[in-house]
Design a protein around this motif. Structure first.
Motif, PDB file in Angstrom:
ATOM      1  N   UNK A  92      27.194  22.836  45.684  1.00  0.00           N
ATOM      2  CA  UNK A  92      28.707  23.938  46.189  1.00  0.00           C
ATOM      3  C   UNK A  92      29.877  24.123  45.688  1.00  0.00           C
ATOM      4  N   UNK A  93      30.120  22.927  44.969  1.00  0.00           N
ATOM      5  CA  UNK A  93      31.645  23.470  44.147  1.00  0.00           C
ATOM      6  C   UNK A  93      31.195  23.314  43.341  1.00  0.00           C
ATOM      7  N   UNK A  94      30.078  23.207  42.758  1.00  0.00           N
ATOM      8  CA  UNK A  94      29.769  23.139  41.426  1.00  0.00           C
ATOM      9  C   UNK A  94      29.359  24.569  41.098  1.00  0.00           C
ATOM     10  N   UNK A  95      28.742  25.346  41.485  1.00  0.00           N
ATOM     11  CA  UNK A  95      28.426  26.622  42.087  1.00  0.00           C
ATOM     12  C   UNK A  95      29.393  27.178  41.666  1.00  0.00           C
ATOM     13  N   UNK A  96      30.679  26.597  42.865  1.00  0.00           N
ATOM     14  CA  UNK A  96      32.011  27.955  42.881  1.00  0.00           C
ATOM     15  C   UNK A  96      32.119  27.720  41.595  1.00  0.00           C
ATOM     16  N   UNK A  97      32.842  26.127  41.587  1.00  0.00           N
ATOM     17  CA  UNK A  97      33.447  26.230  39.992  1.00  0.00           C
ATOM     18  C   UNK A  97      32.946  26.876  38.823  1.00  0.00           C
ATOM     19  N   UNK A  98      31.907  26.804  38.611  1.00  0.00           N
ATOM     20  CA  UNK A  98      30.983  28.357  37.583  1.00  0.00           C
ATOM     21  C   UNK A  98      31.154  29.412  37.656  1.00  0.00           C
ATOM     22  N   UNK A  99      31.015  30.176  39.237  1.00  0.00           N
ATOM     23  CA  UNK A  99      31.608  31.216  39.045  1.00  0.00           C
ATOM     24  C   UNK A  99      32.752  32.053  38.869  1.00  0.00           C
ATOM     25  N   UNK A 100      33.555  30.834  39.279  1.00  0.00           N
ATOM     26  CA  UNK A 100      35.441  31.276  39.609  1.00  0.00           C
ATOM     27  C   UNK A 100      35.669  31.632  37.803  1.00  0.00           C
ATOM     28  N   UNK A 101      35.486  30.736  36.436  1.00  0.00           N
ATOM     29  CA  UNK A 101      35.373  31.660  35.652  1.00  0.00           C
ATOM     30  C   UNK A 101      34.932  32.939  35.085  1.00  0.00           C
ATOM     31  N   UNK A 102      33.736  32.607  35.637  1.00  0.00           N
ATOM     32  CA  UNK A 102      32.699  33.866  35.324  1.00  0.00           C
ATOM     33  C   UNK A 102      33.753  35.340  34.527  1.00  0.00           C
ATOM     34  N   UNK A 103      34.877  36.122  35.840  1.00  0.00           N
ATOM     35  CA  UNK A 103      36.281  36.652  35.379  1.00  0.00           C
ATOM     36  C   UNK A 103      35.938  36.473  33.608  1.00  0.00           C
ATOM     37  N   UNK A 104      36.451  35.742  33.401  1.00  0.00           N
ATOM     38  CA  UNK A 104      36.718  35.794  31.465  1.00  0.00           C
ATOM     39  C   UNK A 104      36.177  35.804  31.026  1.00  0.00           C
ATOM     40  N   UNK A 105      34.638  35.798  30.651  1.00  0.00           N
ATOM     41  CA  UNK A 105      33.322  36.124  29.691  1.00  0.00           C
ATOM     42  C   UNK A 105      33.060  37.757  30.561  1.00  0.00           C
ATOM     43  N   UNK A 106      33.201  37.866  31.587  1.00  0.00           N
ATOM     44  CA  UNK A 106      32.569  38.401  31.895  1.00  0.00           C
ATOM     45  C   UNK A 106      33.729  40.100  31.614  1.00  0.00           C
ATOM     46  N   UNK A 107      35.152  40.095  31.425  1.00  0.00           N
ATOM     47  CA  UNK A 107      35.926  40.552  31.188  1.00  0.00           C
ATOM     48  C   UNK A 107      35.760  40.857  29.504  1.00  0.00           C
ATOM     49  N   UNK A 108      35.860  39.900  29.055  1.00  0.00           N
ATOM     50  CA  UNK A 108      35.697  39.733  27.546  1.00  0.00           C
ATOM     51  C   UNK A 108      34.017  40.536  26.720  1.00  0.00           C
ATOM     52  N   UNK A 109      33.238  40.418  27.575  1.00  0.00           N
ATOM     53  CA  UNK A 109      32.123  42.034  27.052  1.00  0.00           C
ATOM     54  C   UNK A 109      32.896  42.849  27.857  1.00  0.00           C
ATOM     55  N   UNK A 110      33.134  43.464  28.573  1.00  0.00           N
ATOM     56  CA  UNK A 110      33.556  44.545  28.743  1.00  0.00           C
ATOM     57  C   UNK A 110      34.374  45.202  27.647  1.00  0.00           C
ATOM     58  N   UNK A 111      34.990  44.253  27.867  1.00  0.00           N
ATOM     59  CA  UNK A 111      36.065  44.580  26.216  1.00  0.00           C
ATOM     60  C   UNK A 111      35.472  45.124  24.504  1.00  0.00           C
TER      61      UNK A 111
END
Length: 267
Positions: free
Chosen positions: A39-58
């Motif tokens: 759980x803590x590992x998965x949550x940490x992985x998903x907490x950094x996901x907004x940055x690559x998601x933002x990058x691909x939208x740009x």
């Protein structure tokens, strides 16, 4: 190439956090995780996901709406319906298994379930949101530019299934066909919902919620750790015929989704 770059960049961003967490949790990268570590590992992985998601939208000059994510009233209704369908379908599947002696219910755990359900549901919806936005949103949009719908669905579902090996290889291998089918059902859900992600997000979140709630609270247990053909190898739901049947029936049910909406005036 874009999908590979996206996944690589996401893991590179997460890797330093994984090292710190891994040290605290006594976990090494690429090592199978225990339920307490996951759980803590998965949550940490998903907490950094907004940055690559933002990058691909740009890079693609796209918005989240272009990937199927919006928070309009009709989409929130789709989300709620989907969560209900997922929980009901899985609950019915488990109830039948309990009735014929494939698992045991521990009703004394019901109060624990009631107390923890809001937290479980919030976490499940957060995890499902990230996965649906990435797999059925960004990746599906990328691949369907060059592939027919059926090939896109198969490819995305294969990537989705294989990436689960990151956390646990031995048990995940048993579930790979089921995970692939799960991915196909979620692609189908987006198509049924007119390209929106709410239906897929709700189904995914509902399944994660129900399974996590039963597992963590100890609401159900299985007679044998080895499992069987029905409940799945090592009692992994997506490795058994009951879980596969639940997915297939859900796919059939969501085919009726447009007809359900036709009953709501103004939606």
């Amino acid at each position: 190439m874009k999908i590979t770059v996206f996944l690589t960049g996401w893991l590179v961003l997460w890797y330093p956090i994984a090292l710190v967490l891994g040290h605290k949790l006594a976990w090494q990268p690429w090592q199978a995780v225990t339920p307490e570590q996951k759980l803590p590992l998965v949550l940490s992985l998903y907490l950094v996901s907004p940055l690559p998601i933002w990058a691909v939208t740009q890079l693609d000059s796209q918005s989240l709406q272009d990937y199927g994510l919006s928070f309009t009233p009709d989409q929130l209704l789709s989300l709620a319906i989907a969560v209900g369908v997922a929980v009901f379908g899985l609950g019915l599947t488990l109830a039948v298994q309990g009735k014929i002696g494939l698992l045991q219910w521990h009703r004394e755990k019901l109060w624990d379930l009631v107390k923890l359900s809001p937290l479980f549901l919030l976490l499940a919806l957060a995890i499902a949101l990230v996965e649906e936005l990435i797999f059925r949103g960004i990746f599906q949009n990328q691949l369907q530019q060059d592939l027919p719908v059926w090939a896109t669905a198969m490819a995305i579902s294969a990537i989705f299934a294989m990436l689960h090996l990151l956390w646990e290889r031995r048990l995940t291998v048993y579930q790979l066909p089921g995970l692939w089918l799960l991915g196909m059902v979620l692609v189908w859900a987006r198509l049924v919902d007119g390209g929106n992600l709410a239906l897929a997000w709700g189904l995914h979140g509902g399944w994660v919620f129900a399974l996590a709630a039963c597992d963590v609270t100890g609401l159900i247990t299985y007679p044998s750790p080895a499992g069987n053909l029905w409940v799945g190898k090592a009692n992994q739901p997506l490795a058994g015929l009951a879980g596969i049947g639940c997915l297939l029936l859900t796919a059939l049910a969501i085919g009726l989704f447009p007809h359900i909406f036709s009953l709501w005036p103004g939606v």
